[in-house]
Design an enzyme around this catalytic site. Structure first.
Site, PDB file in Angstrom:
ATOM      1  N   SER A 131       8.316  -4.359 -38.947  1.00  0.00           N
ATOM      2  CA  SER A 131       7.998  -4.348 -40.385  1.00  0.00           C
ATOM      3  C   SER A 131       8.956  -5.262 -41.134  1.00  0.00           C
ATOM      4  O   SER A 131       8.571  -5.941 -42.082  1.00  0.00           O
ATOM      5  CB  SER A 131       8.135  -2.912 -40.924  1.00  0.00           C
ATOM      6  N   ILE A 156       2.754  -9.681 -28.620  1.00  0.00           N
ATOM      7  CA  ILE A 156       1.909 -10.766 -29.117  1.00  0.00           C
ATOM      8  C   ILE A 156       0.512 -10.716 -28.484  1.00  0.00           C
ATOM      9  O   ILE A 156       0.368 -10.816 -27.264  1.00  0.00           O
ATOM     10  CB  ILE A 156       2.575 -12.147 -28.892  1.00  0.00           C
ATOM     11  N   GLN A 336     -14.861  15.250 -32.490  1.00  0.00           N
ATOM     12  CA  GLN A 336     -15.125  16.667 -32.805  1.00  0.00           C
ATOM     13  C   GLN A 336     -16.618  16.996 -32.676  1.00  0.00           C
ATOM     14  O   GLN A 336     -16.980  18.047 -32.157  1.00  0.00           O
ATOM     15  CB  GLN A 336     -14.630  16.954 -34.233  1.00  0.00           C
ATOM     16  N   GLY A 340     -16.201  19.207 -26.385  1.00  0.00           N
ATOM     17  CA  GLY A 340     -15.392  18.941 -25.177  1.00  0.00           C
ATOM     18  C   GLY A 340     -15.695  17.587 -24.550  1.00  0.00           C
ATOM     19  O   GLY A 340     -14.781  16.903 -24.070  1.00  0.00           O
ATOM     20  N   GLU A 363      -0.363  -5.912 -38.126  1.00  0.00           N
ATOM     21  CA  GLU A 363      -0.468  -6.759 -39.339  1.00  0.00           C
ATOM     22  C   GLU A 363       0.034  -6.032 -40.584  1.00  0.00           C
ATOM     23  O   GLU A 363      -0.562  -6.101 -41.658  1.00  0.00           O
ATOM     24  CB  GLU A 363      -1.889  -7.287 -39.521  1.00  0.00           C
ATOM     25  N   GLU A 367       2.120   2.202 -44.049  1.00  0.00           N
ATOM     26  CA  GLU A 367       3.207   2.628 -44.945  1.00  0.00           C
ATOM     27  C   GLU A 367       3.737   1.422 -45.723  1.00  0.00           C
ATOM     28  O   GLU A 367       3.898   1.458 -46.942  1.00  0.00           O
ATOM     29  CB  GLU A 367       4.354   3.275 -44.146  1.00  0.00           C
TER      30      GLU A 367
HETATM   31  C1  LIG Z   1      -1.182  -3.898 -29.805  1.00  0.00           C
HETATM   32  C2  LIG Z   1      -0.315  -4.676 -30.741  1.00  0.00           C
HETATM   33  C3  LIG Z   1      -0.623  -6.003 -31.007  1.00  0.00           C
HETATM   34  C4  LIG Z   1       0.189  -6.763 -31.839  1.00  0.00           C
HETATM   35  N1  LIG Z   1      -0.080  -8.090 -32.053  1.00  0.00           N
HETATM   36  C5  LIG Z   1       0.824  -8.869 -32.709  1.00  0.00           C
HETATM   37  C6  LIG Z   1       0.660 -10.284 -32.790  1.00  0.00           C
HETATM   38  O1  LIG Z   1      -0.313 -10.847 -32.284  1.00  0.00           O
HETATM   39  N2  LIG Z   1       1.618 -11.014 -33.413  1.00  0.00           N
HETATM   40  C7  LIG Z   1       2.718 -10.447 -33.978  1.00  0.00           C
HETATM   41  O2  LIG Z   1       3.564 -11.163 -34.509  1.00  0.00           O
HETATM   42  N3  LIG Z   1       2.897  -9.091 -33.937  1.00  0.00           N
HETATM   43  C8  LIG Z   1       1.978  -8.301 -33.319  1.00  0.00           C
HETATM   44  N4  LIG Z   1       2.160  -6.927 -33.262  1.00  0.00           N
HETATM   45  C9  LIG Z   1       3.299  -6.322 -33.924  1.00  0.00           C
HETATM   46  C10 LIG Z   1       2.927  -5.444 -35.128  1.00  0.00           C
HETATM   47  O3  LIG Z   1       2.552  -6.218 -36.209  1.00  0.00           O
HETATM   48  C11 LIG Z   1       4.141  -4.527 -35.413  1.00  0.00           C
HETATM   49  O4  LIG Z   1       4.173  -3.582 -34.354  1.00  0.00           O
HETATM   50  C12 LIG Z   1       4.049  -3.832 -36.762  1.00  0.00           C
HETATM   51  O5  LIG Z   1       4.251  -4.755 -37.794  1.00  0.00           O
HETATM   52  C13 LIG Z   1       5.078  -2.706 -36.906  1.00  0.00           C
HETATM   53  O6  LIG Z   1       6.337  -3.107 -36.499  1.00  0.00           O
HETATM   54  P1  LIG Z   1       7.154  -2.173 -35.475  1.00  0.00           P
HETATM   55  O7  LIG Z   1       6.256  -1.886 -34.324  1.00  0.00           O
HETATM   56  O8  LIG Z   1       8.446  -2.839 -35.176  1.00  0.00           O
HETATM   57  O9  LIG Z   1       7.402  -0.829 -36.236  1.00  0.00           O
HETATM   58  P2  LIG Z   1       8.629  -0.502 -37.220  1.00  0.00           P
HETATM   59  O10 LIG Z   1       8.763  -1.588 -38.220  1.00  0.00           O
HETATM   60  O11 LIG Z   1       9.819  -0.165 -36.406  1.00  0.00           O
HETATM   61  O12 LIG Z   1       8.095   0.802 -37.946  1.00  0.00           O
HETATM   62  C14 LIG Z   1       8.265   2.112 -37.425  1.00  0.00           C
HETATM   63  C15 LIG Z   1       7.808   3.097 -38.491  1.00  0.00           C
HETATM   64  O13 LIG Z   1       8.638   2.966 -39.656  1.00  0.00           O
HETATM   65  C16 LIG Z   1       7.828   2.703 -40.788  1.00  0.00           C
HETATM   66  N5  LIG Z   1       8.501   1.772 -41.692  1.00  0.00           N
HETATM   67  C17 LIG Z   1       9.234   0.668 -41.348  1.00  0.00           C
HETATM   68  N6  LIG Z   1       9.666   0.044 -42.459  1.00  0.00           N
HETATM   69  C18 LIG Z   1       9.180   0.737 -43.507  1.00  0.00           C
HETATM   70  C19 LIG Z   1       9.245   0.596 -44.916  1.00  0.00           C
HETATM   71  N7  LIG Z   1       9.912  -0.417 -45.491  1.00  0.00           N
HETATM   72  N8  LIG Z   1       8.633   1.520 -45.686  1.00  0.00           N
HETATM   73  C20 LIG Z   1       7.945   2.557 -45.131  1.00  0.00           C
HETATM   74  N9  LIG Z   1       7.835   2.743 -43.813  1.00  0.00           N
HETATM   75  C21 LIG Z   1       8.431   1.847 -43.009  1.00  0.00           C
HETATM   76  C22 LIG Z   1       6.550   2.081 -40.231  1.00  0.00           C
HETATM   77  O14 LIG Z   1       5.470   2.204 -41.128  1.00  0.00           O
HETATM   78  C23 LIG Z   1       6.375   2.863 -38.950  1.00  0.00           C
HETATM   79  O15 LIG Z   1       5.734   4.073 -39.232  1.00  0.00           O
HETATM   80  C24 LIG Z   1       1.320  -6.157 -32.457  1.00  0.00           C
HETATM   81  C25 LIG Z   1       1.603  -4.805 -32.206  1.00  0.00           C
HETATM   82  C26 LIG Z   1       0.823  -4.079 -31.361  1.00  0.00           C
HETATM   83  C27 LIG Z   1       1.194  -2.645 -31.086  1.00  0.00           C
END
Ligand SMILES: Cc1cc2nc3c(=O)[nH]c(=O)nc-3n(C[C@H](O)[C@H](O)[C@H](O)COP(=O)(O)OP(=O)(O)OC[C@H]3O[C@@H](n4cnc5c(N)ncnc54)[C@H](O)[C@@H]3O)c2cc1C
Length: 385
Positions: A131, A156, A336, A340, A363, A367
């Site tokens: 994030s 990615i 639901q 089952g 993306e 939150e």
């Molecule tokens: C299957 C998959 C495909 C993806 N594809 C790509 C891609 O092609 N390219 C790319 O660049 N990325 C990609 N991502 C990354 C994705 O965009 C990130 O996982 C996402 O932005 C969340 O970051 P994080 O996983 O580090 O979670 P974190 O940022 O660690 O968040 C953990 C929790 O804390 C909350 N949180 C964090 N900061 C805040 C805030 N300021 N306010 C409120 N809540 C907060 C979040 O909402 C979440 O609930 C992919 C991820 C997955 C799982």
């Protein structure tokens, strides 16, 4: 509901629905089970000109806008959102080029994407920068004639399968997020490799891997826009692409709703189909209302983008949050309705519920995007005061 799609949009929607039902439906469970990248389907989409949809006409595309792209993603997701992501990640990976690429860059890369010869990917996320994307550590050090990239990108989509990567890296560490730049990195560039392949809950036909850069030299003509524009480009790309996640969510929810209605008509309990029960009817009605509302918002925002609306940050965030929450609710309710059996892998709603979850996460998590929307509301109020 009548959405007054153009003739071209209606044709795109119809064609993709046919492809999804004929080519994807028979193999979706197997792709999910085996976590297999759907190359055959990508080739079929390419042969059917579906990759041309989001590429400008000048570069062998159809010049379709955000709504055209959303229609493709929605129809693919109605059957398999893992497959849809492989397609959508390519549009995400080329968006920076379309918006900010030089004429030479566009000529060099976009026609190959249009004909489906090459897939693309977009890479900003790192282990310590999700994030908080501004916390990226990947660097691009200036050297004679180009840049040397070092660092690792995480999660990615299309990694390992795509040929073209848009990569965000720091060209000026001291300036933090303002010192980030966007680069095109080709798959076979020395010093560029792929790390761990993730094992996911859902969208398992798609590939999610690390990108590893070890003294990876890219020529200066691979810089997109100017140095320091990396996050401006990233934000603009996401403004354009988030309705696509909305469309993915709408497609998943639509698929789940249809499966639930079919099942409720067939399942007999207490001597009648369960669709005769008020409890099931209320569920199905609420599901249908939510799906239609999510679709209407997605199309409306996509149209605003296509008509050159000033800023789509807030609206794009709204679509993504609303539609993804709908997908989660509707798929959970669909399970639901199946009782089952809904919990069993033999039935599609189990996969749809797993697939829906990611739309609330990537993306920009819901939150973070709710914060973005609230910030825009504050700014607007401050301007009025
Ligand atoms: C299957 C998959 C495909 C993806 N594809 C790509 C891609 O092609 N390219 C790319 O660049 N990325 C990609 N991502 C990354 C994705 O965009 C990130 O996982 C996402 O932005 C969340 O970051 P994080 O996983 O580090 O979670 P974190 O940022 O660690 O968040 C953990 C929790 O804390 C909350 N949180 C964090 N900061 C805040 C805030 N300021 N306010 C409120 N809540 C907060 C979040 O909402 C979440 O609930 C992919 C991820 C997955 C799982």
């Amino acid at each position: 509901m009548e959405y007054f799609l153009t003739e071209q949009q209606q044709e795109i929607k119809k064609l993709v629905r046919t492809i999804a039902e004929e080519k994807i439906l028979p193999v979706r469970a197997e792709l999910d089970e085996k976590e297999e990248f759907p190359w055959e389907i990508m080739k079929y989409l390419a042969a059917s000109d579906i990759f041309r949809v989001f590429i400008p006409e000048k570069y062998e595309g159809l010049g379709g806008g955000c709504l055209d792209l959303c229609l493709v993603i929605e129809e693919l997701s109605r059957v398999c959102s893992g497959v849809a992501l492989c397609y959508a990640a390519t549009s995400l990976g080329t968006e920076a080029l379309i918006l900010y690429g030089s004429e030479e860059q566009k000529q060099k890369y976009l026609p190959d994407v249009a004909v489906g010869k090459k897939l693309a990917a977009f890479a900003v996320t790192e282990a310590t920068a999700g994030s908080d994307a501004g916390a990226i550590k990947t660097t691009a050090r200036r050297e004679k004639g180009g840049y040397v990239i070092n660092g690792t990108k995480q999660f990615i989509s299309n990694a390992g399968e795509a040929e073209i990567y848009t990569v965000i890296a720091l060209t000026d560490k001291a300036r933090g997020a303002r010192g980030a730049s966007a680069f095109i990195v080709e798959k076979d560039t020395p010093g560029f490799s792929f790390g761990r392949k993730e094992k996911k809950m859902g969208i398992r036909a798609s590939a999610t891997r690390e990108l590893v850069f070890e003294d990876c030299f890219v020529p200066e003509e691979n810089l997109i826009g100017r140095e320091g524009m990396g996050f401006i480009i990233t934000l603009k790309v996401f403004d354009q692409s988030r309705p696509g996640i909305g469309a993915q969510a709408v497609g998943i929810a639509q698929g789940a709703l249809e499966a639930a209605v079919d099942y409720a008509r067939q399942r007999i309990q207490f001597g009648h189909p369960i669709i005769a029960l008020p409890a099931i009817q209320i569920k199905l009605a609420d599901m249908a209302i939510q799906v239609e509302a999510a679709r209407a918002l997605t199309y409306a925002v996509a149209r605003t983008i296509d008509s050159g609306g000033k800023s789509s940050t807030e609206e794009s965030a709204m679509v993504k949050v609303f539609a993804s929450d709908v997908a989660m609710k509707v798929t959970t309710e669909a399970v639901q309705v199946f009782g089952g059996l809904g919990y069993m892998r033999d039935y599609p709603v189990e996969k749809m519920m797993r697939d829906a979850k990611i739309t609330q996460i990537y993306e920009g998590t819901n939150e973070v995007l709710r914060e973005t929307i609230a910030l825009e509301l504050r700014k607007r109020k401050a301007r009025q005061d």
